[in-house]
Motif scaffolding. Structure first.
Motif, PDB file in Angstrom:
ATOM      1  N   PHE A 155       0.836  -1.202   0.000  1.00 41.73           N
ATOM      2  CA  PHE A 155       0.000   0.000   0.000  1.00 41.73           C
ATOM      3  C   PHE A 155       0.873   1.256   0.000  1.00 41.73           C
ATOM      4  O   PHE A 155       0.604   2.215  -0.740  1.00 41.73           O
ATOM      5  CB  PHE A 155      -0.921  -0.002   1.216  1.00 41.73           C
ATOM      6  CG  PHE A 155      -1.942   1.097   1.187  1.00 41.73           C
ATOM      7  CD1 PHE A 155      -3.068   0.993   0.388  1.00 41.73           C
ATOM      8  CD2 PHE A 155      -1.766   2.243   1.954  1.00 41.73           C
ATOM      9  CE1 PHE A 155      -4.012   2.031   0.347  1.00 41.73           C
ATOM     10  CE2 PHE A 155      -2.690   3.266   1.917  1.00 41.73           C
ATOM     11  CZ  PHE A 155      -3.823   3.167   1.107  1.00 41.73           C
TER      12      PHE A 155
ATOM     13  N   LYS B 261       1.380   4.341  -2.998  1.00 38.44           N
ATOM     14  CA  LYS B 261       1.342   5.786  -2.765  1.00 38.44           C
ATOM     15  C   LYS B 261       2.634   6.455  -3.247  1.00 38.44           C
ATOM     16  O   LYS B 261       2.588   7.495  -3.918  1.00 38.44           O
ATOM     17  CB  LYS B 261       1.140   6.067  -1.272  1.00 38.44           C
ATOM     18  CG  LYS B 261      -0.227   5.674  -0.737  1.00 38.44           C
ATOM     19  CD  LYS B 261      -0.338   5.926   0.764  1.00 38.44           C
ATOM     20  CE  LYS B 261      -0.135   7.379   1.109  1.00 38.44           C
ATOM     21  NZ  LYS B 261      -0.278   7.613   2.577  1.00 38.44           N
TER      22      LYS B 261
ATOM     23  N   SER C 239      -6.388  -5.501  -0.559  1.00 41.25           N
ATOM     24  CA  SER C 239      -7.672  -4.851  -0.244  1.00 41.25           C
ATOM     25  C   SER C 239      -8.199  -4.270  -1.537  1.00 41.25           C
ATOM     26  O   SER C 239      -7.459  -4.115  -2.517  1.00 41.25           O
ATOM     27  CB  SER C 239      -7.485  -3.739   0.792  1.00 41.25           C
ATOM     28  OG  SER C 239      -6.767  -2.659   0.225  1.00 41.25           O
ATOM     29  N   GLU C 240      -9.476  -3.933  -1.552  1.00 40.74           N
ATOM     30  CA  GLU C 240     -10.057  -3.322  -2.751  1.00 40.74           C
ATOM     31  C   GLU C 240      -9.360  -2.001  -3.083  1.00 40.74           C
ATOM     32  O   GLU C 240      -9.155  -1.665  -4.250  1.00 40.74           O
ATOM     33  CB  GLU C 240     -11.558  -3.100  -2.547  1.00 40.74           C
ATOM     34  CG  GLU C 240     -12.386  -4.377  -2.498  1.00 40.74           C
ATOM     35  CD  GLU C 240     -12.287  -5.166  -3.794  1.00 40.74           C
ATOM     36  OE1 GLU C 240     -12.236  -4.537  -4.879  1.00 40.74           O
ATOM     37  OE2 GLU C 240     -12.245  -6.419  -3.721  1.00 40.74           O
ATOM     38  N   THR C 241      -8.995  -1.268  -2.039  1.00 47.61           N
ATOM     39  CA  THR C 241      -8.311   0.017  -2.251  1.00 47.61           C
ATOM     40  C   THR C 241      -6.960  -0.187  -2.921  1.00 47.61           C
ATOM     41  O   THR C 241      -6.603   0.531  -3.867  1.00 47.61           O
ATOM     42  CB  THR C 241      -8.112   0.749  -0.909  1.00 47.61           C
ATOM     43  OG1 THR C 241      -9.373   0.924  -0.274  1.00 47.61           O
ATOM     44  CG2 THR C 241      -7.460   2.107  -1.129  1.00 47.61           C
TER      45      THR C 241
ATOM     46  N   HIS D 274      -7.411  -1.239  -6.524  1.00 49.31           N
ATOM     47  CA  HIS D 274      -7.848  -0.064  -7.289  1.00 49.31           C
ATOM     48  C   HIS D 274      -6.665   0.859  -7.569  1.00 49.31           C
ATOM     49  O   HIS D 274      -6.516   1.372  -8.697  1.00 49.31           O
ATOM     50  CB  HIS D 274      -8.933   0.683  -6.505  1.00 49.31           C
ATOM     51  CG  HIS D 274      -9.405   1.936  -7.173  1.00 49.31           C
ATOM     52  ND1 HIS D 274     -10.128   1.935  -8.343  1.00 49.31           N
ATOM     53  CD2 HIS D 274      -9.232   3.255  -6.824  1.00 49.31           C
ATOM     54  CE1 HIS D 274     -10.396   3.183  -8.695  1.00 49.31           C
ATOM     55  NE2 HIS D 274      -9.871   4.001  -7.785  1.00 49.31           N
ATOM     56  N   ASN D 275      -5.823   1.099  -6.547  1.00 49.89           N
ATOM     57  CA  ASN D 275      -4.647   1.964  -6.723  1.00 49.89           C
ATOM     58  C   ASN D 275      -3.715   1.431  -7.805  1.00 49.89           C
ATOM     59  O   ASN D 275      -3.198   2.190  -8.634  1.00 49.89           O
ATOM     60  CB  ASN D 275      -3.876   2.082  -5.404  1.00 49.89           C
ATOM     61  CG  ASN D 275      -4.594   2.935  -4.387  1.00 49.89           C
ATOM     62  OD1 ASN D 275      -5.586   3.587  -4.701  1.00 49.89           O
ATOM     63  ND2 ASN D 275      -4.097   2.926  -3.151  1.00 49.89           N
TER      64      ASN D 275
END
Length: 322
Positions: A75, A79, A113-115, A118-119
């Motif tokens: 994650f 970013k 995760s879905e986030t 998606h990222n």
């Protein structure tokens, strides 16, 4: 009386010079190393990407990883990658970072995760095609190592430090080949922080701030300066790592020259603060790069030449079993 003289010499000459050198190195480390601050360079952004993506690559290569591993690093990498592409554009590192993230989310055992998914999908839609993604894992096997110890030793043992050269130029292709070979050296977390600076023809001004040409160095066809970029190294525990990475890179570069039958001689870098400051001025090397060593090089002359014997002691004297 002898002990008193030794103590006086230590207090008056050795300790003050040592403190000055340590202080000089400390301030450079604090100014340029990778650490939390408001000032961040492109190289430091690259280092943050490499640290995180290589951690994921290592995890992807483990034979039995725990289920759900790596989510936080992935994650964070997503970013960092978005910020890097926004500020610096799409390059090989961006493609590498997105490639590792793509491999990560497609591995059944990783934490997702879905986030995060998606990222990663958004990153793949900003100009990086699937066929251009790089990174993740590759496969190796013992059968592909098709040379033996004696063959490799014979090549390495034929190299000597040579201080007499012909006038024939070293070509750009030969330099590129040697750099390509140097890139096979191990690099901590694959940071690849080392560079080769090439100086041709008149480099006496560089030699003058490194104890002069010593009667031979000016005869070389090329002067190479190996550097390691401090922007790629962070905590105090990594303070010596630039020299380790740089030393291995330099050795591989020398061997890359050697296999092309180009003679080399390594010249140590003199780190007195006053000489160091002059060196940066005459070379125009960025101050965030630490000089590791100088390498003088040229083609062999046609006649047989003399070199120091440089006898190597028995390997048994270099092996300590615990």
């Amino acid at each position: 009386m002898k002990k008193i003289k030794s103590l006086i010499r230590l207090l008056i000459f050795i300790i003050p010079k040592t403190v000055i050198a340590f202080k000089y190195d400390l301030f450079r480390w604090l100014r340029f190393s990778l650490r939390d601050s408001d000032r961040i360079t492109k190289q430091q952004r690259q280092a943050k990407l490499l640290l995180n993506l290589h951690a994921l690559e290592k995890g992807l290569s483990f034979p039995d990883p725990r289920e759900g591993w790596g989510y936080q690093k992935a994650f964070l990498l997503s970013k960092y990658t978005h910020k890097y592409i926004t500020d610096c554009g799409i390059d090989d590192l961006a493609r590498l970072s997105v490639g590792v993230l793509d491999a990560f989310i497609n591995d059944p055992l990783t934490g997702k995760s879905e986030t995060l998914i998606h990222n990663v999908e958004l990153l793949k839609q900003i100009g990086i095609e699937k066929k251009d993604l790089i990174g993740g894992v590759k496969f190796v096997q013992k059968d592909l190592i098709n040379f033996n110890f004696q063959e490799l030793y014979n090549v390495a043992s034929l190299r000597s430090s040579v201080r007499h050269y012909s006038e024939k130029d070293i070509t750009s292709q030969e330099i590129e080949n040697a750099v390509k070979y140097a890139q096979t050296a191990p690099s901590v977390c694959n940071r690849q922080a080392c560079k080769i600076h090439v100086f041709s023809d008149n480099f006496n001004d560089i030699l003058d701030v490194q104890l002069g040409n010593q009667g031979w160095a000016h005869k070389a066809n090329k002067l190479f300066v190996v550097t390691a970029d401090l922007n790629f190294f962070g905590s105090v525990y990594e303070r010596n790592q630039p020299y380790i990475d740089g030393g291995m890179f330099a050795m591989q570069f020398v061997m890359g020259m050697h296999v092309q039958k180009i003679a080399t001689c390594c010249k140590m870098y003199i780190r007195k603060p006053d000489l160091d400051k002059k060196f940066y001025i005459v070379t125009d090397i960025p101050k965030n790069e630490i000089p590791i060593m100088l390498i003088l090089a040229g083609n062999y002359s046609d006649e047989i030449i003399k070199v120091p014997h440089s006898y190597r002691f028995s390997s048994t004297n270099r092996t300590v079993n615990h």
